[in-house]
Design a protein around this motif. Sequence first.
Motif, PDB file in Angstrom:
ATOM      1  N   SER A  57       0.227   1.317  -1.606  1.00 13.81           N
ATOM      2  CA  SER A  57       1.183   0.377  -2.206  1.00 13.81           C
ATOM      3  C   SER A  57       1.127   0.430  -3.724  1.00 13.81           C
ATOM      4  O   SER A  57       2.163   0.376  -4.398  1.00 13.81           O
ATOM      5  N   GLU A  61       4.217   1.531  -6.163  1.00 12.27           N
ATOM      6  CA  GLU A  61       4.671   0.680  -7.265  1.00 12.27           C
ATOM      7  C   GLU A  61       4.647   1.441  -8.589  1.00 12.27           C
ATOM      8  O   GLU A  61       5.568   1.332  -9.395  1.00 12.27           O
ATOM      9  N   LYS A  64       7.522   3.789  -8.686  1.00 12.97           N
ATOM     10  CA  LYS A  64       8.767   3.056  -8.915  1.00 12.97           C
ATOM     11  C   LYS A  64       8.914   2.712 -10.400  1.00 12.97           C
ATOM     12  O   LYS A  64       9.992   2.827 -10.980  1.00 12.97           O
TER      13      LYS A  64
END
Length: 100
Positions: A57, A61, A64
Amino acid sequence: MAKDDLKIPHVSWRNGRPRFNPSRTLREAGYVGEDLRHKDGRWMSAGEALDWSRKLSSKLELDKRKQRLSAGEPRKRSFRRYPSQPSSRRFPSASCSTSF
């Protein structure tokens, strides 16, 4: 609590064994499903699967954010802005007098 009841992002349980199941968007980004095992063949425990999920995760992130920055989007502020004057409820004014 059985391992089948655990809710870990990106991880599903098959007969008590963890497996990474990417979403459609992750599959489009090139991720493929895999059993969560150690290099020596042992299955990951629930705690290790949770650590693996958190690491994934964080990586997603970060990817992104990099994508947004390369597209020219402004950075989001990571700190909270506080009012310049303290709230009167928390800090009574100096004009309040107390009699002893």
